[in-house]
Design a protein around this motif. Structure first.
Motif, PDB file in Angstrom:
ATOM      1  N   PRO A   1       0.449  -1.321   0.145  1.00  0.00           N
ATOM      2  CA  PRO A   1      -0.158   0.318  -0.058  1.00  0.00           C
ATOM      3  C   PRO A   1       1.017   1.415  -0.088  1.00  0.00           C
ATOM      4  CG  PRO A   1       0.494  -1.093   2.115  1.00  0.00           C
ATOM      5  CD  PRO A   1       0.744  -2.575   1.363  1.00  0.00           C
ATOM      6  N   THR A   2       2.055   0.940   0.678  1.00  0.00           N
ATOM      7  CA  THR A   2       3.097   2.266   0.159  1.00  0.00           C
ATOM      8  C   THR A   2       4.006   2.381  -0.983  1.00  0.00           C
ATOM      9  OG1 THR A   2       4.120   1.907   2.119  1.00  0.00           O
ATOM     10  CG2 THR A   2       2.604   2.746   2.791  1.00  0.00           C
ATOM     11  N   GLY A   3       3.871   0.826  -1.519  1.00  0.00           N
ATOM     12  CA  GLY A   3       5.550   1.080  -2.134  1.00  0.00           C
ATOM     13  C   GLY A   3       5.182   2.305  -3.457  1.00  0.00           C
ATOM     14  N   ALA A   4       5.951   3.176  -3.835  1.00  0.00           N
ATOM     15  CA  ALA A   4       6.200   4.206  -4.626  1.00  0.00           C
ATOM     16  C   ALA A   4       6.044   3.467  -6.506  1.00  0.00           C
ATOM     17  CB  ALA A   4       7.499   4.701  -4.848  1.00  0.00           C
ATOM     18  N   LYS A   5       5.354   4.323  -6.818  1.00  0.00           N
ATOM     19  CA  LYS A   5       5.034   3.826  -8.212  1.00  0.00           C
ATOM     20  C   LYS A   5       5.733   5.309  -9.169  1.00  0.00           C
ATOM     21  CE  LYS A   5       0.951   2.566 -11.140  1.00  0.00           C
ATOM     22  NZ  LYS A   5       1.783   2.207 -11.660  1.00  0.00           N
ATOM     23  N   VAL A   6       6.361   5.801 -10.343  1.00  0.00           N
ATOM     24  CA  VAL A   6       6.513   6.283 -11.599  1.00  0.00           C
ATOM     25  C   VAL A   6       5.392   6.233 -12.279  1.00  0.00           C
ATOM     26  CG1 VAL A   6       8.010   7.072 -13.761  1.00  0.00           C
ATOM     27  CG2 VAL A   6       8.485   6.019 -10.720  1.00  0.00           C
ATOM     28  N   VAL A   7       4.465   7.286 -12.672  1.00  0.00           N
ATOM     29  CA  VAL A   7       3.623   7.289 -14.135  1.00  0.00           C
ATOM     30  C   VAL A   7       4.273   8.764 -14.608  1.00  0.00           C
ATOM     31  CG1 VAL A   7       1.807   6.895 -12.366  1.00  0.00           C
ATOM     32  CG2 VAL A   7       2.316   9.133 -12.539  1.00  0.00           C
ATOM     33  N   ASN A   8       3.473   8.659 -16.198  1.00  0.00           N
ATOM     34  CA  ASN A   8       4.050   9.558 -17.410  1.00  0.00           C
ATOM     35  C   ASN A   8       2.572  10.298 -17.963  1.00  0.00           C
ATOM     36  OD1 ASN A   8       5.166  10.679 -19.689  1.00  0.00           O
ATOM     37  ND2 ASN A   8       6.522   8.933 -20.312  1.00  0.00           N
ATOM     38  N   ASN A   9       2.684  11.068 -17.551  1.00  0.00           N
ATOM     39  CA  ASN A   9       1.457  11.767 -18.415  1.00  0.00           C
ATOM     40  C   ASN A   9       1.565  11.783 -19.864  1.00  0.00           C
ATOM     41  OD1 ASN A   9       3.169  13.845 -19.154  1.00  0.00           O
ATOM     42  ND2 ASN A   9       1.958  15.773 -17.491  1.00  0.00           N
ATOM     43  N   TYR A  10       2.664  11.660 -20.836  1.00  0.00           N
ATOM     44  CA  TYR A  10       2.334  10.916 -21.839  1.00  0.00           C
ATOM     45  C   TYR A  10       1.198  10.098 -22.053  1.00  0.00           C
ATOM     46  CZ  TYR A  10       3.407  10.668 -26.844  1.00  0.00           C
ATOM     47  OH  TYR A  10       3.063  10.500 -28.229  1.00  0.00           O
ATOM     48  N   ASP A  11       1.051   9.088 -21.428  1.00  0.00           N
ATOM     49  CA  ASP A  11       0.733   7.861 -21.438  1.00  0.00           C
ATOM     50  C   ASP A  11      -1.360   8.092 -21.699  1.00  0.00           C
ATOM     51  OD1 ASP A  11       3.195   6.286 -21.657  1.00  0.00           O
ATOM     52  OD2 ASP A  11       2.273   5.929 -19.310  1.00  0.00           O
ATOM     53  N   TRP A  12      -1.272   9.073 -20.615  1.00  0.00           N
ATOM     54  CA  TRP A  12      -3.020   9.478 -20.882  1.00  0.00           C
ATOM     55  C   TRP A  12      -3.423  10.655 -21.747  1.00  0.00           C
ATOM     56  CZ3 TRP A  12      -0.601   9.132 -16.443  1.00  0.00           C
ATOM     57  CH2 TRP A  12      -0.359  10.389 -15.162  1.00  0.00           C
ATOM     58  N   PHE A  13      -2.293  11.294 -22.091  1.00  0.00           N
ATOM     59  CA  PHE A  13      -2.287  12.388 -23.324  1.00  0.00           C
ATOM     60  C   PHE A  13      -1.871  12.245 -24.279  1.00  0.00           C
ATOM     61  CE2 PHE A  13      -1.719  16.162 -19.459  1.00  0.00           C
ATOM     62  CZ  PHE A  13      -3.106  16.831 -19.711  1.00  0.00           C
ATOM     63  N   LYS A  14      -1.455  11.340 -25.108  1.00  0.00           N
ATOM     64  CA  LYS A  14      -1.102  11.081 -26.231  1.00  0.00           C
ATOM     65  C   LYS A  14      -2.265  11.095 -27.396  1.00  0.00           C
ATOM     66  CE  LYS A  14       0.354   6.035 -25.216  1.00  0.00           C
ATOM     67  NZ  LYS A  14       1.033   5.275 -25.460  1.00  0.00           N
ATOM     68  N   GLU A  15      -3.411  10.568 -26.602  1.00  0.00           N
ATOM     69  CA  GLU A  15      -4.744  10.137 -27.183  1.00  0.00           C
ATOM     70  C   GLU A  15      -5.388  11.195 -27.100  1.00  0.00           C
ATOM     71  OE1 GLU A  15      -4.348   7.594 -29.582  1.00  0.00           O
ATOM     72  OE2 GLU A  15      -2.443   7.061 -29.199  1.00  0.00           O
ATOM     73  N   PHE A  16      -5.404  12.672 -26.314  1.00  0.00           N
ATOM     74  CA  PHE A  16      -6.407  13.097 -26.234  1.00  0.00           C
ATOM     75  C   PHE A  16      -6.324  13.422 -27.070  1.00  0.00           C
ATOM     76  CE2 PHE A  16      -8.087  14.607 -21.637  1.00  0.00           C
ATOM     77  CZ  PHE A  16      -9.191  14.402 -21.724  1.00  0.00           C
ATOM     78  N   GLY A  17      -7.472  14.061 -27.912  1.00  0.00           N
ATOM     79  CA  GLY A  17      -7.663  15.094 -28.702  1.00  0.00           C
ATOM     80  C   GLY A  17      -8.640  16.191 -28.149  1.00  0.00           C
ATOM     81  N   PHE A  18      -8.129  17.469 -29.009  1.00  0.00           N
ATOM     82  CA  PHE A  18      -7.513  18.965 -28.906  1.00  0.00           C
ATOM     83  C   PHE A  18      -8.967  19.577 -28.212  1.00  0.00           C
ATOM     84  CE2 PHE A  18      -8.330  23.228 -30.019  1.00  0.00           C
ATOM     85  CZ  PHE A  18      -7.302  23.906 -29.047  1.00  0.00           C
ATOM     86  N   LEU A  19      -9.746  19.041 -29.512  1.00  0.00           N
ATOM     87  CA  LEU A  19     -11.141  19.048 -29.089  1.00  0.00           C
ATOM     88  C   LEU A  19     -12.153  18.555 -28.070  1.00  0.00           C
ATOM     89  CD1 LEU A  19     -12.735  19.116 -33.179  1.00  0.00           C
ATOM     90  CD2 LEU A  19     -12.131  20.812 -31.438  1.00  0.00           C
ATOM     91  N   GLN A  20     -11.681  17.129 -27.650  1.00  0.00           N
ATOM     92  CA  GLN A  20     -11.846  16.240 -27.144  1.00  0.00           C
ATOM     93  C   GLN A  20     -11.651  16.778 -25.378  1.00  0.00           C
ATOM     94  OE1 GLN A  20     -10.773  12.614 -26.665  1.00  0.00           O
ATOM     95  NE2 GLN A  20     -12.342  11.809 -24.666  1.00  0.00           N
ATOM     96  N   PHE A  21     -10.045  17.757 -25.520  1.00  0.00           N
ATOM     97  CA  PHE A  21      -9.723  18.229 -23.491  1.00  0.00           C
ATOM     98  C   PHE A  21     -10.693  19.647 -23.916  1.00  0.00           C
ATOM     99  CE2 PHE A  21      -7.187  20.727 -21.440  1.00  0.00           C
ATOM    100  CZ  PHE A  21      -6.404  19.937 -20.890  1.00  0.00           C
ATOM    101  N   LEU A  22     -10.885  20.489 -24.905  1.00  0.00           N
ATOM    102  CA  LEU A  22     -11.382  21.710 -24.543  1.00  0.00           C
ATOM    103  C   LEU A  22     -12.680  21.428 -24.012  1.00  0.00           C
ATOM    104  CD1 LEU A  22     -10.533  23.504 -27.728  1.00  0.00           C
ATOM    105  CD2 LEU A  22      -9.863  24.012 -25.106  1.00  0.00           C
ATOM    106  N   ARG A  23     -13.831  20.664 -24.724  1.00  0.00           N
ATOM    107  CA  ARG A  23     -15.050  19.861 -24.313  1.00  0.00           C
ATOM    108  C   ARG A  23     -15.252  19.332 -22.556  1.00  0.00           C
ATOM    109  NH1 ARG A  23     -19.448  19.310 -27.467  1.00  0.00           N
ATOM    110  NH2 ARG A  23     -19.784  17.444 -26.684  1.00  0.00           N
ATOM    111  N   GLU A  24     -14.101  18.648 -22.284  1.00  0.00           N
ATOM    112  CA  GLU A  24     -14.068  17.619 -21.152  1.00  0.00           C
ATOM    113  C   GLU A  24     -14.004  18.302 -19.915  1.00  0.00           C
ATOM    114  OE1 GLU A  24     -13.093  13.825 -21.557  1.00  0.00           O
ATOM    115  OE2 GLU A  24     -14.372  13.837 -23.392  1.00  0.00           O
ATOM    116  N   VAL A  25     -12.953  19.319 -20.340  1.00  0.00           N
ATOM    117  CA  VAL A  25     -11.677  19.623 -19.790  1.00  0.00           C
ATOM    118  C   VAL A  25     -11.441  21.363 -19.349  1.00  0.00           C
ATOM    119  CG1 VAL A  25      -9.811  20.199 -18.164  1.00  0.00           C
ATOM    120  CG2 VAL A  25      -9.750  17.859 -19.183  1.00  0.00           C
ATOM    121  N   GLY A  26     -11.178  21.639 -20.364  1.00  0.00           N
ATOM    122  CA  GLY A  26     -11.313  23.300 -20.872  1.00  0.00           C
ATOM    123  C   GLY A  26     -12.509  23.969 -20.284  1.00  0.00           C
ATOM    124  N   LYS A  27     -13.405  23.821 -20.447  1.00  0.00           N
ATOM    125  CA  LYS A  27     -14.427  24.002 -19.931  1.00  0.00           C
ATOM    126  C   LYS A  27     -14.558  25.000 -18.875  1.00  0.00           C
ATOM    127  CE  LYS A  27     -17.948  20.446 -19.498  1.00  0.00           C
ATOM    128  NZ  LYS A  27     -19.107  19.879 -20.697  1.00  0.00           N
TER     129      LYS A  27
END
Length: 432
Positions: free
Chosen positions: A114-140
């Motif tokens: 439960p306390t083991g460290a982990k490395v994550v990379n935000n490219y993994d969730w942004f690489k397929e996130f389209g610009f229009l989708q990001f604006l609709r779901e997040v930017g607003k």
């Protein structure tokens, strides 16, 4: 261990959102993260202070995440900057990420649990996130007014940055929205409820907590905690030497240079540095401080700091080699024990001269340390002879003699001679 208490006595605590302390106490283990910029192949001393926040988080019984910003590293964080950064391509960022992860693994426990460290990379969730989708779901969810109210943005837009602002592009303006979404993603996918960072990251971190609240319909609750920026007693930024940034990668800053950097810390700075960069306990540090106060010239605090950090960043073996190299100049250690890289490090600040190998045949040491080396060591044969007669000249730690031939001096690594004039003047002769 209580995390906030630990950070406070170490002088590492800067600020936190209301309720953060209670959240840490009542919901252990919580998951907290810090983001690291992969625009260089190595982390540096400034990053090490931030890594220590994750170390203390884990020691307090919580789970640390290290986010390597493969996506946000392509854009650039405006915090503390007065100009746009150069953007790297994906291949360069991936190489940098691999180096950074290897360094993080030296400080954090990545075992299962439960306390083991982990490395994550935000490219993994942004690489397929389209610009229009990001604006609709997040930017607003965030207004431009909210984003412009952040200090890091206001300074760049208003031109009040002390280093001379150049304005801000839409690319860097959007950075806080991307970092905010990182927090939301980790909140949703990994139950992450805390983001930490240096004090200049407060605006970006609180954007994330606000985005979590708004994107979860007001139900989500996350927290922010920042540590102090590490500065010298005179207020200047800590982490650079005379030769530039002090890196954690031994190919970019050698273990010897790294050790010397901490060993040369000013007396006014070292009490804080030993609290931030080591895991020594409060009573142990206070005992070292009392001992140091009795004999400051022995640099007891500096030696304890340099030893601890060099071992944890590099290794025990690297520390021993750095210590042995330090003795060469100041304690008469054996020159023959140094490899070429360390030898050049040790004598980086002394005059270097080159002598063609073919000139050594039939050459006396008097000529070698005078006219053959262009007067760099002695301006004349007469002065060289006088100093040799008085026992004031050594070649590779052996006293020179008047009748000695240059070819009789055993070369270090088959190409170097360290000439010493008096007690403190050194010269490095390279035979080419």
């Amino acid at each position: 261990m209580d995390l906030i208490e630990e950070l406070r006595w170490r002088g590492m605590f800067h600020d936190m959102m209301p309720g953060t302390d209670e959240h840490l106490r009542q919901n252990a283990p919580i998951t907290g993260y810090i983001g690291f910029d992969p625009t260089a192949p190595s982390l540096h001393i400034g990053n090490l202070a931030t890594i220590m926040l994750l170390v203390h988080l884990q020691r307090a019984g919580h789970r640390p995440l290290a986010l390597v910003g493969g996506a946000t590293g392509m854009i650039g964080d405006p915090s503390g900057k007065s100009a746009e950064r150069n953007l790297l391509d994906e291949e360069a960022l991936r190489r940098n990420q691999a180096g950074i992860q290897a360094q993080l693994e030296k400080f954090l426990d990545f075992s299962e649990g439960p306390t083991g460290a982990k490395v994550v990379n935000n490219y993994d969730w942004f690489k397929e996130f389209g610009f229009l989708q990001f604006l609709r779901e997040v930017g607003k969810h965030l207004t431009v007014n909210y984003m412009m109210a952040k200090d890091s943005v206001k300074r760049r837009i208003s031109g009040n940055d002390e280093t001379g602002a150049e304005g801000i592009s839409y690319t860097e303006f959007s950075y806080q929205l991307l970092q905010g979404y990182d927090f939301f993603h980790l909140y949703k996918e990994l139950g992450t409820t805390l983001q930490m960072g240096a004090s200049d990251q407060w605006g970006n971190i609180t954007t994330g907590t606000e985005l979590i609240r708004r994107m979860s319909g007001g139900e989500g609750k996350a927290y922010a905690l920042t540590g102090q920026l590490i500065t010298k007693a005179d207020g200047t930024k800590y982490g650079k030497s005379e030769t530039g940034t002090v890196w954690l990668d031994p190919t970019m800053t050698s273990p010897y240079q790294f050790y010397q950097f901490f060993l040369n810390a000013a007396d006014a700075d070292v009490p804080r540095l030993i609290r931030v960069f080591t895991l020594l306990g409060q009573s142990e540090i206070e005992a070292l401080e009392a001992e140091h106060a009795q004999a400051p010239h022995l640099r007891i605090l500096q030696k304890a700091l340099a030893k601890d950090v060099t071992i944890r960043v590099h290794s025990e073996q690297a520390y021993e080699a750095a210590l042995e190299a330090s003795q060469v100049l100041f304690g008469g250690g054996a020159l023959s024990s140094l490899d070429e890289a360390t030898l050049l490090d040790v004598f980086a600040g002394v005059p270097h001269v080159e002598v063609p190998r073919e000139q050594l045949s039939g050459l006396g040491v008097i000529s070698l340390i005078s006219d053959v080396t262009g007067g760099a060591i002695f301006p004349s044969k007469g002065e060289a002879r006088k100093n040799i007669q008085n026992g004031g000249v050594s070649l590779n730690r052996e006293k020179a003699t008047l009748e000695q031939e240059a070819t009789s001096v055993p070369l270090l690594l088959d190409k170097y001679i360290v000439a010493q004039k008096g007690k403190k003047n050194f010269y490095l002769i390279k035979i080419v």
